[in-house]
Design a protein around this motif. Structure first.
Motif, short mmCIF file in Angstrom:
data_model
loop_
_atom_site.label_atom_id
_atom_site.label_comp_id
_atom_site.label_asym_id
_atom_site.label_seq_id
_atom_site.Cartn_x
_atom_site.Cartn_y
_atom_site.Cartn_z
N THR A 88 0.86 -1.12 0.02
CA THR A 88 0.14 -0.01 0.01
C THR A 88 0.79 1.22 0.04
O THR A 88 0.61 2.29 -0.87
CB THR A 88 -0.86 0.09 1.15
N GLY A 89 1.73 1.14 0.77
CA GLY A 89 2.58 2.53 0.79
C GLY A 89 3.32 2.94 -0.31
O GLY A 89 3.93 3.99 -0.50
N SER A 90 3.83 1.69 -1.27
CA SER A 90 4.37 2.18 -2.47
C SER A 90 3.82 2.92 -3.52
O SER A 90 4.40 3.61 -4.22
CB SER A 90 4.74 0.60 -3.03
N ILE A 91 2.41 3.17 -3.33
CA ILE A 91 1.73 4.04 -4.34
C ILE A 91 2.35 5.33 -4.19
O ILE A 91 2.67 6.06 -5.21
CB ILE A 91 0.14 4.05 -4.24
N ASN A 92 2.20 6.07 -2.99
CA ASN A 92 2.80 7.28 -2.70
C ASN A 92 4.26 7.60 -3.03
O ASN A 92 4.70 8.76 -3.34
CB ASN A 92 2.62 7.71 -1.33
N LYS A 93 5.06 6.58 -2.82
CA LYS A 93 6.45 6.45 -2.90
C LYS A 93 6.85 6.39 -4.57
O LYS A 93 7.73 7.34 -5.12
CB LYS A 93 7.25 5.51 -2.38
N ILE A 94 6.19 5.56 -5.29
CA ILE A 94 6.48 5.18 -6.63
C ILE A 94 5.70 5.97 -7.75
O ILE A 94 5.92 6.25 -8.90
CB ILE A 94 6.62 3.80 -6.78
N GLY A 95 4.37 6.19 -7.41
CA GLY A 95 3.14 6.47 -8.26
C GLY A 95 2.22 5.56 -8.55
O GLY A 95 2.61 4.43 -8.83
N GLY A 96 1.08 6.06 -8.65
CA GLY A 96 -0.03 5.18 -8.97
C GLY A 96 -0.01 4.47 -10.31
O GLY A 96 -0.27 3.28 -10.36
N VAL A 97 0.38 5.19 -11.45
CA VAL A 97 0.34 4.42 -12.56
C VAL A 97 1.43 3.34 -12.85
O VAL A 97 1.33 2.45 -13.44
CB VAL A 97 0.44 5.61 -13.74
N LEU A 140 0.87 -0.55 -13.52
CA LEU A 140 1.64 -1.13 -14.66
C LEU A 140 2.23 -2.43 -14.28
O LEU A 140 2.18 -3.48 -14.66
CB LEU A 140 2.61 -0.20 -15.31
N TYR A 141 3.19 -2.34 -13.14
CA TYR A 141 3.80 -3.39 -12.45
C TYR A 141 2.75 -4.64 -12.27
O TYR A 141 3.28 -5.62 -12.44
CB TYR A 141 4.80 -2.93 -11.57
N SER A 142 1.78 -3.97 -11.59
CA SER A 142 0.83 -5.10 -10.95
C SER A 142 0.30 -5.76 -12.22
O SER A 142 -0.01 -6.96 -12.04
CB SER A 142 -0.40 -4.33 -10.26
N MET A 143 -0.30 -5.21 -13.34
CA MET A 143 -0.77 -5.85 -14.57
C MET A 143 0.38 -6.92 -15.14
O MET A 143 -0.09 -7.89 -15.60
CB MET A 143 -1.43 -4.97 -15.40
N LEU A 144 1.47 -6.50 -15.12
CA LEU A 144 2.40 -7.56 -15.49
C LEU A 144 2.58 -8.86 -14.66
O LEU A 144 2.38 -9.82 -15.12
CB LEU A 144 3.78 -6.79 -15.66
N ILE A 145 2.47 -8.58 -13.33
CA ILE A 145 2.36 -9.74 -12.41
C ILE A 145 1.08 -10.60 -12.66
O ILE A 145 1.21 -11.82 -12.91
CB ILE A 145 2.36 -9.16 -10.93
N GLU A 146 0.06 -9.96 -13.05
CA GLU A 146 -1.11 -10.41 -13.09
C GLU A 146 -1.20 -11.28 -14.40
O GLU A 146 -1.71 -12.50 -14.50
CB GLU A 146 -2.19 -9.36 -13.16
N SER A 147 -0.61 -10.79 -15.40
CA SER A 147 -0.49 -11.79 -16.74
C SER A 147 0.42 -13.00 -16.42
O SER A 147 0.08 -13.88 -17.21
CB SER A 147 0.38 -10.64 -17.61
N VAL A 148 1.43 -12.68 -15.77
CA VAL A 148 2.40 -14.04 -15.54
C VAL A 148 1.30 -15.07 -14.94
O VAL A 148 1.36 -16.26 -15.22
CB VAL A 148 3.48 -13.76 -14.36
#
Length: 396
Positions: free
Chosen positions: A271-280, A284-292
């Motif tokens: 959860t904390g990564s959104i403010n640090k890295i950015g929502g978009v 993007l990284y999440s969808m790549l993991i979902e694709s795997v």
């Protein structure tokens, strides 16, 4: 001393958020109870094909689509409490109609009609409860905790289904389908009593409220990415039991449990990564993991590999909603936060609403083996959308 005080403040706002997110748990627990049972009941007990089974299950999300706009308007004008009261009443009525449908299995058309109405009521309940606890929590703890509120809401959402789906199968096998209907009604009643006893909160903004369609337009780029990512979840939730039956495997509900468990874990850890890295970027990284994960399910030779694929899919999908949701909320004024979350939520409803009949059509025309590769292609399309969003953000 300062460190301890800061830690206590952090725990306090998280506890406050959780006290509202529990309302999401009640609502989605009732949905999860019948999630793994209804497709089999419609297809095998009542004798209808996969397209009809998918359409009946998917009708819930169509109703949710229409109710999101109404819920957003209620939240912005009257606060979240009235919307959640309506949702819990819908879940209570859903339980009563489920009992009627299960009791009339010897009359397939009557049972299917009752189920269709129950799914519409479920969709109404989901639409009203969907973003309302998030808004209630934000009103209580402040907009600076938006990402945490969205994440906690999702944790309670999917943990409820992780518990509800296998529990529904278990009590159905040992007690009968009537027990699902009874428990649905009781949990809806608990949710209603809890909501009535909570203090109502309202947005005090003096800014002009925009039309819902204006808000919808502003969140649409982020919602499109969410909708494409949601197809993976929609395929698992609606068709995993039929897919397991086709393969001759057992215990399909474990896939839903593992998906939901990893979903919840992802929300807690990331959860904390959104403010640090950015929502978009996170989306993007999440969808790549979902694709795997979907790739693994597509070519899984055993149930064990399928379960691993479902778990990875859940982990990937976990951060898509809050990551893009934070960006969507930023695009709206303080007077339109409820409408923005409601409009953004519409896109997951569209995704889940069309995934039933669409994936059912793929299964009928090409075979069950093609449903997960098809879902994979759509999720990868979501990756492309996020790439464009990231480029647009850099250029702005």
């Amino acid at each position: 001393m300062l460190s301890k005080s800061l830690q206590k403040a952090t725990q306090d706002y998280r506890f406050q958020i959780a006290s509202y997110a529990i309302l999401t748990f009640y609502g989605y627990f009732t949905i999860g109870l019948s999630l793994a049972v209804l497709p089999i009941f419609i297809h095998e007990t009542l004798g209808f094909n996969t397209i009809i089974a998918g359409a009946v299950i998917g009708s819930q999300y169509i109703m949710t689509f229409f109710m999101r706009a109404y819920a957003g308007t209620i939240v912005d004008k009257k606060g979240p409490k009235p919307a959640i009261i309506i949702s819990m009443i819908c879940f209570i009525l859903t339980g009563i109609l489920l009992w009627a449908a299960f009791s009339n299995s010897s009359s397939p058309l009557l049972a299917l009609s009752l189920l269709a109405v129950s799914r519409l009521l479920t969709g109404c309940g989901e639409g009203m409860v969907g973003a309302s606890p998030i808004n209630w929590a934000i009103l209580r703890v402040g907009e600076q905790h938006t990402s945490t509120a969205i994440s906690y809401n999702g944790i309670f959402n999917y943990s409820s289904m992780a518990i509800g789906a296998p529990l529904g199968v278990l009590i159905s096998l040992h007690l009968g389908n009537w027990s699902i209907a009874l428990l649905t009604t009781l949990v809806g009643l608990i949710g209603l009593i809890t909501t009535i006893n909570k203090k109502a909160l309202y947005a005090m903004s003096k800014e002009v409220r925009n039309s819902f369609f204006s808000v919808l337009k502003s969140v649409a780029p982020f919602g499109t990415g969410l909708a494409l990512a949601g197809i993976g979840f929609g395929t698992i939730s609606t068709f995993i039991t039929l897919y397991y039956n086709y393969k001759g495997w057992e215990n399909a509900a474990i896939c839903i449990t593992c998906f939901s468990t990893m979903f919840v874990l992802g929300r807690f850890v990331l959860t904390g990564s959104i403010n640090k890295i950015g929502g978009v970027k996170i989306a993007l990284y999440s969808m790549l993991i979902e694709s795997v994960g979907l790739l693994l399910i597509s070519f899984a030779p055993t149930p064990f590999v399928t379960i691993i694929g479902a778990a990875i899919t859940g982990l990937g999908f976990s951060m898509v909603f809050p990551a893009l949701g934070v960006e969507a909320v930023k695009s709206a004024s303080s007077a339109n936060k409820g409408a923005a979350l409601g409009a953004y939520g519409l896109f997951i409803d569209i995704s889940l609403g069309i995934s039933g009949p669409l994936v059912g059509l793929v299964a009928k025309q090409f075979g069950m083996n093609y449903i997960f590769p098809f879902s994979l292609i759509l999720v990868l399309s979501g990756v492309v959308v996020c790439i464009f969003l990231q480029k647009s953000k850099r250029n702005s």
